[in-house]
Every structure is written in structure tokens, then in C-alpha cells.
Design an enzyme around this catalytic site. Structure first.
Site, PDB file in Angstrom:
ATOM      1  N   GLU A 158      68.892  -5.063  13.104  1.00  0.00           N
ATOM      2  CA  GLU A 158      67.837  -4.210  13.665  1.00  0.00           C
ATOM      3  C   GLU A 158      66.428  -4.677  13.337  1.00  0.00           C
ATOM      4  O   GLU A 158      65.549  -4.673  14.195  1.00  0.00           O
ATOM      5  CB  GLU A 158      67.983  -2.765  13.167  1.00  0.00           C
ATOM      6  CG  GLU A 158      69.156  -2.019  13.728  1.00  0.00           C
ATOM      7  CD  GLU A 158      70.239  -1.860  12.690  1.00  0.00           C
ATOM      8  OE1 GLU A 158      70.897  -0.835  12.694  1.00  0.00           O
ATOM      9  OE2 GLU A 158      70.417  -2.791  11.872  1.00  0.00           O
ATOM     10  N   HIS A 217      80.320   4.996   3.953  1.00  0.00           N
ATOM     11  CA  HIS A 217      79.329   4.409   3.064  1.00  0.00           C
ATOM     12  C   HIS A 217      79.516   4.898   1.644  1.00  0.00           C
ATOM     13  O   HIS A 217      79.988   6.000   1.399  1.00  0.00           O
ATOM     14  CB  HIS A 217      77.919   4.783   3.526  1.00  0.00           C
ATOM     15  CG  HIS A 217      77.607   4.322   4.911  1.00  0.00           C
ATOM     16  ND1 HIS A 217      77.685   3.009   5.290  1.00  0.00           N
ATOM     17  CD2 HIS A 217      77.224   5.009   6.009  1.00  0.00           C
ATOM     18  CE1 HIS A 217      77.357   2.913   6.566  1.00  0.00           C
ATOM     19  NE2 HIS A 217      77.082   4.111   7.024  1.00  0.00           N
ATOM     20  N   ASP A 253      73.531  -1.375  11.635  1.00  0.00           N
ATOM     21  CA  ASP A 253      74.014  -0.479  10.583  1.00  0.00           C
ATOM     22  C   ASP A 253      75.329   0.179  10.970  1.00  0.00           C
ATOM     23  O   ASP A 253      75.585   0.460  12.155  1.00  0.00           O
ATOM     24  CB  ASP A 253      72.983   0.613  10.295  1.00  0.00           C
ATOM     25  CG  ASP A 253      71.701   0.052   9.695  1.00  0.00           C
ATOM     26  OD1 ASP A 253      71.764  -1.039   9.096  1.00  0.00           O
ATOM     27  OD2 ASP A 253      70.653   0.695   9.850  1.00  0.00           O
ATOM     28  N   ASP A 304      76.686   3.133  11.191  1.00  0.00           N
ATOM     29  CA  ASP A 304      76.657   4.569  11.398  1.00  0.00           C
ATOM     30  C   ASP A 304      76.563   4.803  12.899  1.00  0.00           C
ATOM     31  O   ASP A 304      76.606   3.853  13.685  1.00  0.00           O
ATOM     32  CB  ASP A 304      75.493   5.233  10.637  1.00  0.00           C
ATOM     33  CG  ASP A 304      74.143   4.623  10.986  1.00  0.00           C
ATOM     34  OD1 ASP A 304      74.047   3.891  12.009  1.00  0.00           O
ATOM     35  OD2 ASP A 304      73.169   4.870  10.251  1.00  0.00           O
ATOM     36  N   ARG A 310      71.513   5.659   4.252  1.00  0.00           N
ATOM     37  CA  ARG A 310      71.899   6.818   5.057  1.00  0.00           C
ATOM     38  C   ARG A 310      73.370   7.105   4.805  1.00  0.00           C
ATOM     39  O   ARG A 310      74.249   6.483   5.391  1.00  0.00           O
ATOM     40  CB  ARG A 310      71.630   6.573   6.542  1.00  0.00           C
ATOM     41  CG  ARG A 310      70.149   6.489   6.871  1.00  0.00           C
ATOM     42  CD  ARG A 310      69.893   6.430   8.362  1.00  0.00           C
ATOM     43  NE  ARG A 310      68.478   6.389   8.650  1.00  0.00           N
ATOM     44  CZ  ARG A 310      67.767   5.271   8.776  1.00  0.00           C
ATOM     45  NH1 ARG A 310      68.376   4.103   8.655  1.00  0.00           N
ATOM     46  NH2 ARG A 310      66.472   5.307   9.031  1.00  0.00           N
ATOM     47  N   TYR A 332      73.116   0.848   1.453  1.00  0.00           N
ATOM     48  CA  TYR A 332      72.639   1.544   2.651  1.00  0.00           C
ATOM     49  C   TYR A 332      72.184   2.956   2.300  1.00  0.00           C
ATOM     50  O   TYR A 332      72.866   3.682   1.567  1.00  0.00           O
ATOM     51  CB  TYR A 332      73.752   1.595   3.693  1.00  0.00           C
ATOM     52  CG  TYR A 332      73.287   2.051   5.050  1.00  0.00           C
ATOM     53  CD1 TYR A 332      72.254   1.387   5.704  1.00  0.00           C
ATOM     54  CD2 TYR A 332      73.882   3.140   5.680  1.00  0.00           C
ATOM     55  CE1 TYR A 332      71.822   1.799   6.954  1.00  0.00           C
ATOM     56  CE2 TYR A 332      73.468   3.551   6.936  1.00  0.00           C
ATOM     57  CZ  TYR A 332      72.437   2.871   7.561  1.00  0.00           C
ATOM     58  OH  TYR A 332      72.001   3.281   8.794  1.00  0.00           O
ATOM     59  N   GLU A 338      74.109   5.688  14.800  1.00  0.00           N
ATOM     60  CA  GLU A 338      72.934   5.067  15.414  1.00  0.00           C
ATOM     61  C   GLU A 338      73.131   3.562  15.556  1.00  0.00           C
ATOM     62  O   GLU A 338      72.859   2.973  16.599  1.00  0.00           O
ATOM     63  CB  GLU A 338      71.698   5.363  14.555  1.00  0.00           C
ATOM     64  CG  GLU A 338      70.385   5.074  15.240  1.00  0.00           C
ATOM     65  CD  GLU A 338      69.962   6.190  16.178  1.00  0.00           C
ATOM     66  OE1 GLU A 338      69.102   5.925  17.029  1.00  0.00           O
ATOM     67  OE2 GLU A 338      70.484   7.303  16.055  1.00  0.00           O
TER      68      GLU A 338
END
Length: 969
Positions: free
Chosen positions: A9, A368, A95, A97, A323, A321, A99
């Protein structure tokens, strides 16, 4: 040599990973999302009247979304396509997740790779983690993509249906949202409680006591009971100031002082002494939510700044990470923490077996780990002190301490509680109480102790306090021992209103109710701040009167949308979609169209029906908050103001009004304060005279932005037969009254009609520039007096010059080099070093729209989370790289139209969808990857950017690109 393209990203993440992968790998950043739902106004002309015209989502055809590449990402997408042409494999390393999975899916849809695709995931950016990720790639998770897309479509439907209601009934530019509206309601409800709160006074008695041993220090105690009845404390009163128990003794000042007098010569003795073991366990490692809360308490960082700083630490390989809602640590992390605790504090500080933590949240995603220092062995804060500074170092230190402490031994000690009694001279029996904790083994507290939110009843505890980490020691005593009392004193208190939310406590409240996701809390709080719904007073979040109006409208007309349990259930449903247990189309249909037949779990009205059946909302009523005694606060177009319906009308026939200062919190606006504002401002609200040219009355008033003069125009006479729309159009065409702010040298009470006419004559034309032919005008603005010629403005030294400056003097001012508002060119705020890309010095400057970093060629605006004092060269270089990657910003409307070439508008008739196939990677030693296809579920296939629904399926099939539920090849 094979070439492999890795897409992440952010540029910072790309640089770090590239250093670990070496030759043969090209690492490039997508700079976040590359596609999104466009604004309906940006749709191609032939689509605006079709099924996508309202939301860019076809709600009647499986909630099919229409995506376009963002205008500022076209250059980036072209670059990624160019790099992919020369690549033999594609690794999507976004990532892990929802998103990140959605970003990877959008990249697949847009790049249409013809080479093997691998989904590469990792929770920390270290050499070992990246190598493990390369060896353990997986397919794209279609369910995660579904959940994220459902959330995006849900937010679009919610915002586009409800926000226009706010525009019509409250104010233009407002927004409503699934989580932001509920968060705003929480803050408003707390302020309502504070407004309704009535303080109660209560008293007690405190004293110092000492034993006969002169070597023992005195200790404090408070009155606990009188004649066996407990003395009332703040906890015994409700928010109306009334006692909630009939068995307590309520002491007023007179009773407390009388008791002090009666106890002055009393004999005190120990009635009881109770000692118990004290044990305290360490807090679990950080999750996203607890990190934001603790950073707010200990570091005074807002949630946005915390997440921005944590993102930077993660991308540069310092932490895992950031989040996550799981407090679980990996085996390697547990070993690292235990090893480091033993090395730094001693083996006795580490328990015999590792501590294992589990989440209490039903919807927690265990993919995570908790947030911890990166690597299989942790670097101490001292080891990274030269690499990190400011907020980055503070946050890393906080994470390191919490992680290590989580694997350390319990703190141990003992808690003693003592009761001391005496018979007063008037015969009453008084008992005082005190407690104290002695920590004999600090355990985890040697490394870290968790912070706590402020306690509403902090004054109620007997001193010294127990269980708060204080080592308050009581002297050696035994039952029956005589004690000497001193400093007997009556102590008065007042009950406190419920404390306002801080960012930390609001995040905690949202998480406890299951509303939203921890990864979105920072963005949610930012939105309600940016929209003007809440503001910060120190750490406290104070709602605006605008938030009161918005919340009331939603509660009265969309009560289910701001219901806490309903909002939490939506989050649970999104989790179920992510797990593959619910179908996104069915769920969106029920939310939008309703479930009036009861086919689902209970009847749901449906958003579309709720909007269609709103009826007539009384905007004036929604924007009115009664203060009392005929005084009402109204939320107006230009801010809140008071209106006194009980007072005589003004000369103009209007109720008495007064502006409400922005700095006045809602709970501070009492009836007495409102009358003070009305009386103060009414004194200066005066008729100055008549304009001899226009014949209108000129008045001086106090407004939201200070005193001003204005003219009173006659009321327009409109045809009563006109429709509401026609009346609105006719009123908009009428001339607006002239207004002018008073100069700093003027006072509201002494301003004259001549002063007012001079102010209303502004801007004054000074003359014509002989070279350009542009008129030069003198004006009074927000930042003081100035000259204006076209778009070129110059500051005037004094306000008097507005009316006195000549053309010659104005031309002389324009002949001088242009200076900033401060007079001379401002020096850089900070010098950061040399940018690694441009090799030019990077400085921080103050600009028209705030602070920014620049290397002389590229400018990068500092985000809200970035502070001038704490920004590093690395962060500045990231902002500049982000700006270079985005390129020049084009007009959104033009760019969007270019992004979406005109094609046949999609028909409303249902298009037969092809079952989407899921590709699984089958690795072989020599041959190319074979792709197996497995049907996933019948979900509408996605559209590539700029394509319509019917054309999309064919485009996807011909390019052999996975659609919605397709994993990477």
C-alpha cells in the site's frame, strides 16, 4: 532471471520490504485504494438516469457497484500495468484485513494479470517474516472482500439517503453515518445528562491519627459511620441531587462542624484491623482499541495521531500490524518477552509458565497478533532511541513496556483496613476508616502500569487509597490500641456530573457496545470533529449545539439507525459475511428494502421506506432546544442563538435574540447565563439612523463573529399562491442586506450612523492600475485591512488607511516585493535534512492552508496527526513520495468522466449472472501454474472501472481475471 512484482500500500512499506527481498523483486506501492464508488454527478452522462444514477450502486440488481479509478491514481495504475508487463509473477502484499483484501481485489480487477498471482500476508515487516510470507502464500479471501464491499455499499446507502435530510432540515454540508452518528449520539447524551444534573452538597469529617510509637508516621482517615449509620458520599446521590438511600446519614456543614466540636476531646481507639493479601495481574498486550486508549491517557495523543504513528512504526519494521482486536501473542513473541523480562529485571520477575490471553470480543478476528515489537527478539527502547524520536519513540516505548509486562509476574503485597472509633461529647458514636496497600513485590509494575480514566467519585475513597498502585503504609496497630487524633476538620464536597467522554473513554464505550471496529475508531472520531459535531476542551469531547439538532432529528425520524443494539448487530452481520455465514446481497436487501414479511430475524422497516415515509419534519422544532423560562436556543444557519419569547418584542417586531459564544459548552448555558447574554447583547442592539440614499434603517448588533452594522430591508411581499419552491427561488433572488464588521477602534455602544455608512460603503475603490487596468480596492477582512487588485492582495498598516489611502500610495505598495501577512518572508519552521529521492533539503513551512513540507519542487501538506515539532525526515519523505505518486490533482468531475468512457447505459432488466469461479494455485517445479476453478456462490460479478454491468462479465471472462470471489491465480 525471473522478475517478480510485489505490490504493497505505502511507499514507506515498499522501501522497507524491498531491502529484504533484494534482486529479482520489484516492490511498488499502490498508495492505498486505486478504485472507489464515484460521486453520482461524476457518472457518465448516459448512466446518470439509469439504475446507477443515485448511488453508483444498482440496488435493484444485486446491489451491483460501479467502480472507477480515482483521478489521482490513474498515473499509478498505468505504472503498475507497465511493471506487470515485464513480471513473471505478481505478489499482492496488502494488509491482511478486510481493507487490505479489498485493495488486493481491486488491483486484480484493474490490472488483469496474465501471470501467476499470489496473496502474500505478514503481520510484521522483518526479514524473517517476509521470507515466511513468500513461502506461504494463499488465495484471495472472497469472504473478506464481500464483507468490505458490503460495508462500503452500506455506508454509501446510509450517507446518501440520510445526509440530504440533514441538509434540508438542519444545515448544508452535514453528514450522517452508521458509526459516526451513533458516536455523536453518545457524546450528546452525556452532555444532556450534564445539563440535567443538579449538584448536591454533602460533608464529612477527616482527621490525622498517630500511634504512641513516635517512629511511625501519622495517617489520614475519613468519617465512615455515625451511630452505626453510614455517612453519605457522592455515590449516594442521583443526578438530581436526591439521596438514593434512606439508611445513610446526610451531613450538612452545620452538622459536620458540630460533630468536629464534639470529637475534639474524645478518646480514639482501633475498633478493627483487617489485613488481606493483595495481588494484581498485568494488562493484556495492546489491541488497536487499548493502544488508542492508553496513548490518549499516558501520551496525550489523539486516536488519529496514535494510528498514524503506529502505521509508520509498522511500515518501518518496528512493531507488528497495528489493526487488530486480538490480544494473543505468538509463541516466538512470548519467548522474547519472557527472555527480555528475565534479562532486565531478574528471573524472579518471570512466572513459571507463560501467560496466555484471549479476546472477550465475539467478533474479534484472530488472524493478527496483538500489537507488539517486531521480530523474534525485541529491541529495547534504548536500542532504538537513535532511530526514533518524538511520538514514534514514545509510542514504541509504550508498546514495548506493555508487551514485556504482560509476561511478567503478578504484583504482590497486602491491603490493611482499619476502623477507628470514639464517643463524642454529645453521646454519638463516630467511626473513621482508612485503608492502605503495601506492595512487597512489584512484579510487572517494575516495567509498566496501565493508566485509568478519571473516576467520578474519586473524592469518596478514604485516604490513603487502596488498589490504585499507591504504596500507602499504615502503622503497626492492634485492636484496642489508643490513637491520638489531630487536624480534625469538617470537609465539604459537591457531587460531580457525569464526566464528558475523552477519545479514550469514547473508544472504550463504542467497543463495549460492539459498535464499529477498533480499526475505524480513529477515523470516526476525526469525522465527528471535522464536521463540527464535537470539539476538544483539553482531553474532553464537547458536543456542539449542531450535534444536538442532528441527533434529535435522527432519534425522532431514524431511531433504529442510531439505536446502539441495532448498530452493534449490523457489525455482527458484517462479521458473519466475512466468515461466509451470510449472503451480502440478501443482507443489503433486508437493510435497504426492509423485511416487512418477517422473513428475517424480526421486522426491519428498511432505509428506503424510512426515507420515503418521513412525513413533514418541522425544521424549526428540530433546531430548537428549550433552556427554560421562555428562553430557547435555536441552531441557525450562522450558528446558535438565543430567543426570549417571554420578553417584549424589539422595535422591529422580532423576539429578543443573542448569539451564543462558541467557547460556551452546552451544560454551561443555564437560564441565568442565557439572560446575561440577552441583556448584554440587547444593550448594543440599537437603531443608528436612516441611510439618506436608500431610506433603510441602519442598526448595530452583536453577532457570532463580533459586532457589526447592517441595514433592515423591508419584508418582501410574495404571492401566497406560490409553491414552496417558487417562494424559495424568489427569496434567493432578492437583494441581501449590506453588512460591515466594526473596526477594532470602534465600540458597539458608541458607533454612529456616519461610522456605519462608511463601513457599509466598503469595499472602497481606490483607483485603476494604469498598467493592468484592474481596479484597486481597499477592504476590511478577517485578518485586517488590505488592498486587492485582481487576485493580488496587500496588507494595509492601519484600519484608517481603508478610507484614506490614495491611488499613488496603493501603487507604491504594489511596487514593493510581496510579503506574507507577517510582513517579511517567514523563515522555515524546521530544517529536516536531505530527501533521499530528490537529494534536496527538506524544510517545514507555514502555508495558507497550514504547515507543509517541501524540497523546493514538491510540497506535502502535514496531516492532522503530524505536528511540526515531532515530524521526522522519514515521515516528510513519505509525504513527498505520496504527493509525487499522486501527481497533479485534476478536476474530479473532468477526470472522472475521462476515467469512465461512455457506453450503453445498463438496463434495469435483470442480467443473468454467471457463477463466479474460484482459482486455486497449484505449484509445480517446472510447468506454469495450473488454475483450478471452483464455484463459490452466485454473487453479481464486479465491474471493472469505467464498464457497465452487462459489458463487465464478458470483459472479466475474456481477460481471465478473477471476479468478486476469485482468489489469486
Amino acid at each position: 532471471m525471473s522478475r517478480k512484482l510485489v505490490i504493497v500500500e505505502s511507499p514507506a512499506k515498499a522501501r522497507t520490504i524491498a531491502g529484504y527481498l533484494g534482486a529479482g523483486y520489484e516492490v511498488e506501492a499502490s498508495v492505498g485504494h486505486i478504485r472507489d464508488l464515484p460521486q453520482p454527478s461524476e457518472l457518465p452522462a448516459d448512466m446518470k438516469k439509469g439504475p446507477f444514477g443515485k448511488f453508483a450502486v444498482d440496488v435493484h440488481n444485486g446491489f451491483e457497484p460501479y467502480y472507477v479509478v480515482d483521478a489521482d491514481k490513474k498515473k499509478k495504475v498505468a505504472e503498475l500495468k507497465r511493471l506487470l508487463k515485464d513480471a513473471d509473477e505478481l505478489f499482492l502484499a496488502t494488509d491482511e484485513d478486510r481493507e487490505g483484501e479489498a485493495i488486493a481485489w481491486h488491483l486484480l480487477q484493474e490490472l488483469k494479470p496474465k501471470v501467476p498471482v499470489h496473496r502474500m500476508v505478514f503481520h510484521e515487516i522483518t526479514r524473517e517474516a517476509i521470507q515466511r510470507a513468500l513461502e506461504n502464500t494463499r488465495d484471495l479471501d472472497a469472504h473478506l472482500v464481500d464483507a468490505q464491499e458490503t460495508r462500503r455499499i452500506l455506508d454509501r446507502l446510509y450517507g446518501y439517503e440520510v445526509s440530504p435530510v440533514l441538509w434540508r432540515k438542519v444545515r448544508q454540508g452535514l453528514s450522517a453515518g452508521r458509526v459516526q452518528s451513533v458516536a455523536t449520539r453518545l457524546v450528546v447524551e452525556r452532555e444532556r445528562e450534564r445539563m440535567a444534573f443538579r449538584a448536591a452538597d454533602y460533608w464529612d469529617v477527616k482527621a490525622q491519627f498517630a500511634t504512641d510509637d513516635a517512629g511511625e508516621p501519622a495517617f489520614g482517615a475519613r468519617l465512615a459511620t455515625v451511630d452505626g449509620a453510614r455517612v453519605a458520599t457522592g455515590r449516594d446521590f442521583d443526578d438530581q441531587g436526591s439521596l438514593t438511600s434512606t439508611t445513610v446519614v446526610h451531613l450538612d456543614e452545620s452538622a459536620a462542624r458540630t460533630l468536629v466540636t464534639a470529637l475534639e476531646h474524645a478518646d480514639f481507639a482501633v475498633r478493627s484491623l483487617d489485613t488481606k493479601p493483595y495481588t494484581r495481574k498485568p494488562a493484556a498486550p495492546f489491541t488497536t482499541s487499548t493502544l488508542q486508549q492508553e496513548a490518549s491517557r499516558k501520551l496525550r495523543l489523539g486516536s488519529r495521531q496514535t494510528m498514524r504513528t503506529a502505521q509508520s512504526l509498522y511500515e518501518n519494521g518496528y512493531i507488528t500490524y497495528m489493526r487488530t482486536d486480538s490480544p494473543v501473542l505468538s509463541v516466538q513473541a512470548i519467548d522474547a518477552a519472557r527472555r527480555q523480562a528475565a534479562e532486565l529485571y531478574g528471573p524472579e520477575f518471570v512466572p513459571s509458565s507463560p501467560r496466555v490471553y484471549s479476546t472477550k470480543s465475539k467478533g474479534a478476528q484472530e488472524a493478527h497478533e496483538a500489537i507488539r515489537p517486531a521480530g523474534d527478539s525485541f529491541r529495547t527502547p534504548a536500542q532504538v532511541a537513535r532511530e526514533l524520536s518524538g511520538d514514534q519513540f514514545k509510542l514504541y516505548e509504550l508498546i514495548w513496556k506493555r508487551t514485556v509486562a504482560s509476561q511478567m509476574a503478578d504484583a504482590r503485597g497486602s491491603t490493611a483496613s482499619v476502623k477507628i472509633g470514639a464517643r463524642a461529647s454529645d453521646g454519638r458514636d463516630a467511626v473513621f476508616a482508612a485503608s492502605g496497600t503495601v506492595i512487597t513485590f512489584r512484579g510487572f509494575m517494575a516495567a509498566y502500569e496501565e493508566g485509568r480514566d478519571s473516576d467520578r467519585y474519586a473524592d469518596d475513597a478514604a485516604a490513603p487509597s487502596a488498589g490504585k498502585g499507591d504504596e500507602a503504609r499504615l502503622p503497626q496497630m492492634a485492636q484496642g490500641d489508643a490513637l491520638t487524633a489531630s487536624d480534625l476538620d469538617a470537609d465539604g464536597h459537591q457531587t460531580s456530573p457525569p464526566p464528558r467522554f475523552t477519545e479514550a473513554s469514547l473508544i472504550k464505550a463504542l467497543e463495549e457496545r460492539g459498535i464499529g471496529r477498533p480499526s475505524t475508531y480513529a477515523a470516526t472520531i476525526s469525522v465527528i470533529q471535522d464536521r463540527g459535531y464535537v470539539s476538544n476542551r483539553g482531553q474532553a469531547l464537547v458536543p456542539s449545539w449542531l450535534a444536538f439538532a442532528v441527533t434529535r432529528l435522527l432519534e425522532e425520524n431514524f431511531h433504529w439507525l442510531v439505536d446502539y443494539r441495532f448498530t452493534a448487530s449490523m457489525e455482527e452481520d458484517l462479521d458473519a459475511i466475512a466468515a461466509g455465514d451470510k449472503n451480502r446481497v440478501e443482507w443489503l436487501s433486508r437493510f435497504y428494502f426492509g423485511d416487512v414479511d418477517g422473513a428475517g430475524a424480526g421486522e426491519v422497516e428498511g432505509l428506503s421506506h424510512a426515507v420515503e415515509n418521513l412525513g413533514e419534519i418541522d425544521a424549526r422544532e428540530v433546531n430548537s432546544i428549550p433552556i427554560g423560562e421562555g428562553i430557547t436556543l435555536r441552531v441557525g444557519r450562522y450558528g446558535p442563538y438565543l430567543e426570549d419569547s417571554a420578553a417584549p418584542l424589539t422595535d422591529g417586531g422580532d423576539p429578543r435574540r443573542a448569539a451564543v459564544p462558541e467557547e460556551l459548552a452546552p451544560d454551561e448555558l443555564t437560564v441565568a447565563k442565557a439572560r446575561e447574554l440577552l441583556e448584554t447583547q440587547a444593550e448594543g442592539d440599537q437603531v443608528l439612523g436612516t441611510d439618506p440614499v436608500t431610506g433603510t434603517s441602519i442598526v448595530a448588533r452583536n453577532g457570532r463573529y463580533g459586532p457589526y452594522v447592517t441595514e433592515l430591508l423591508p419584508e418582501p411581499e410574495l404571492d401566497p399562491a406560490l409553491s414552496a419552491a417558487a417562494k424559495k427561488k424568489a427569496l434567493a433572488a432578492l437583494p441581501k442586506p449590506r453588512t460591515g464588521s466594526l473596526l477594532k477602534s470602534m465600540q458597539l455602544q458608541t458607533v454612529t450612523i456616519d461610522d456605519a455608512l462608511k463601513l457599509l460603503s466598503l469595499p472602497r475603490t481606490v483607483g485603476i492600475d494604469p498598467e493592468s487596468g484592474d481596479p484597486i480596492t481597499a477592504q476590511n477582512g478577517r485578518y485586517g485591512p488590505y488592498l486587492k487588485k485582481g487576485t493580488d492582495s496587500r496588507t494595509l498598516a492601519t484600519e484608517d488607511l481603508i478610507f484614506e489611502v490614495t491611488l499613488e500610495e496603493a501603487l507604491a505598495i504594489y511596487a514593493q516585493p510581496k510579503r506574507g501577512r507577517g510582513g517579511s518572508a517567514a523563515a522555515p519552521l524546521r530544517e529536516l535534512g536531505v530527501d533521499p529521492v530528490s537529494q534536496k533539503p527538506v524544510v517545514v513551512k507555514e502555508g495558507r492552508f497550514g504547515a507543509y513540507v517541501t524540497d523546493g519542487e514538491t510540497n506535502g501538506t502535514l496531516r492532522t496527526e503530524d505536528s511540526v515539532e515531532a515530524i521526522t525526515l522519514e515521515r516528510a519523505s513519505e509525504l513527498l513520495a505520496d504527493k509525487r505518486a499522486r501527481g497533479p490533482v485534476k478536476g474530479r468531475k473532468t477526470a472522472a468522466r475521462k476515467a469512465a468512457p461512455k457506453k450503453a447505459a445498463p438496463k434495469k432488466a435483470a442480467v443473468k449472472k454467471t457463477a463466479v469461479k474460484k482459482a486455486a494455485v497449484k505449484k509445480t517445479a517446472v510447468k506454469k501454474t495450473a488454475v483450478k476453478k471452483a464455484a463459490v456462490k452466485k454473487a453479481p460479478a464486479k465491474k471493472a472501472a469505467g464498464t457497465t454491468a452487462p459489458a463487465k462479465a464478458a470483459a472479466t471472462a475474456s481477460a481471465a481475471v478473477p471476479a468478486r470471489a476469485t482468489a489469486a491465480r
